[in-house]
Design a protein around this motif. Sequence first.
Motif, PDB file in Angstrom:
ATOM      1  N   ALA A   1       0.837  -1.206   0.000  1.00 10.68           N
ATOM      2  CA  ALA A   1       0.000   0.000   0.000  1.00 10.68           C
ATOM      3  C   ALA A   1       0.869   1.252   0.000  1.00 10.68           C
ATOM      4  O   ALA A   1       0.588   2.217  -0.726  1.00 10.68           O
ATOM      5  CB  ALA A   1      -0.940  -0.005   1.203  1.00 10.68           C
ATOM      6  N   GLN A   2       1.936   1.254   0.807  1.00 10.08           N
ATOM      7  CA  GLN A   2       2.852   2.395   0.856  1.00 10.08           C
ATOM      8  C   GLN A   2       3.540   2.585  -0.497  1.00 10.08           C
ATOM      9  O   GLN A   2       3.631   3.713  -0.999  1.00 10.08           O
ATOM     10  CB  GLN A   2       3.910   2.199   1.950  1.00 10.08           C
ATOM     11  N   ASP A   3       4.034   1.481  -1.071  1.00 13.07           N
ATOM     12  CA  ASP A   3       4.723   1.566  -2.363  1.00 13.07           C
ATOM     13  C   ASP A   3       3.810   2.144  -3.439  1.00 13.07           C
ATOM     14  O   ASP A   3       4.202   3.024  -4.198  1.00 13.07           O
ATOM     15  CB  ASP A   3       5.213   0.185  -2.808  1.00 13.07           C
ATOM     16  N   ARG A   4       2.581   1.653  -3.482  1.00 17.01           N
ATOM     17  CA  ARG A   4       1.631   2.134  -4.497  1.00 17.01           C
ATOM     18  C   ARG A   4       1.306   3.610  -4.276  1.00 17.01           C
ATOM     19  O   ARG A   4       1.282   4.396  -5.215  1.00 17.01           O
ATOM     20  CB  ARG A   4       0.359   1.313  -4.481  1.00 17.01           C
ATOM     21  N   ALA A   5       1.054   3.998  -3.034  1.00 18.50           N
ATOM     22  CA  ALA A   5       0.695   5.388  -2.727  1.00 18.50           C
ATOM     23  C   ALA A   5       1.831   6.349  -3.048  1.00 18.50           C
ATOM     24  O   ALA A   5       1.597   7.480  -3.486  1.00 18.50           O
ATOM     25  CB  ALA A   5       0.293   5.504  -1.257  1.00 18.50           C
ATOM     26  N   ALA A   6       3.069   5.904  -2.847  1.00 19.75           N
ATOM     27  CA  ALA A   6       4.236   6.766  -3.093  1.00 19.75           C
ATOM     28  C   ALA A   6       4.626   6.823  -4.564  1.00 19.75           C
ATOM     29  O   ALA A   6       5.386   7.692  -4.970  1.00 19.75           O
ATOM     30  CB  ALA A   6       5.427   6.273  -2.272  1.00 19.75           C
ATOM     31  N   GLY A   7       4.118   5.878  -5.352  1.00 20.95           N
ATOM     32  CA  GLY A   7       4.490   5.826  -6.760  1.00 20.95           C
ATOM     33  C   GLY A   7       5.575   4.804  -7.034  1.00 20.95           C
ATOM     34  O   GLY A   7       6.163   4.779  -8.105  1.00 20.95           O
ATOM     35  N   GLY A   8       5.869   3.964  -6.050  1.00 27.20           N
ATOM     36  CA  GLY A   8       6.888   2.922  -6.194  1.00 27.20           C
ATOM     37  C   GLY A   8       7.797   2.897  -4.984  1.00 27.20           C
ATOM     38  O   GLY A   8       8.001   3.919  -4.320  1.00 27.20           O
TER      39      GLY A   8
END
Length: 98
Positions: A6-13
Amino acid sequence: MSSKEAQDRAAGGEELRKVLLADGTQVTASVSVQIFKTGHNKWGYFRFKTGGKTVQRYIGKVNAETPDESLTLGWKLVRERRVVERSGWSWLIQRKSP
């Protein structure tokens, strides 16, 4: 979906979560969304661990319909408000403009 995903997706990778501290230490940051008992607002915090301690910076309100949308808004505010740069740190990889 895991918290990391979820963090990776929200940050853009995942690579866009990496921060270089003033002493050269590389950390992976996250956005924390908190709701306090006194209200309905969601508050965002930029966080990472270094040297056994958690470092946290206030981002602002991250009110959104879903938890994932709140995380995405939090990461957007981190960059717009230059939380990393204002703290004397830098992004390991700069986000490309759309």
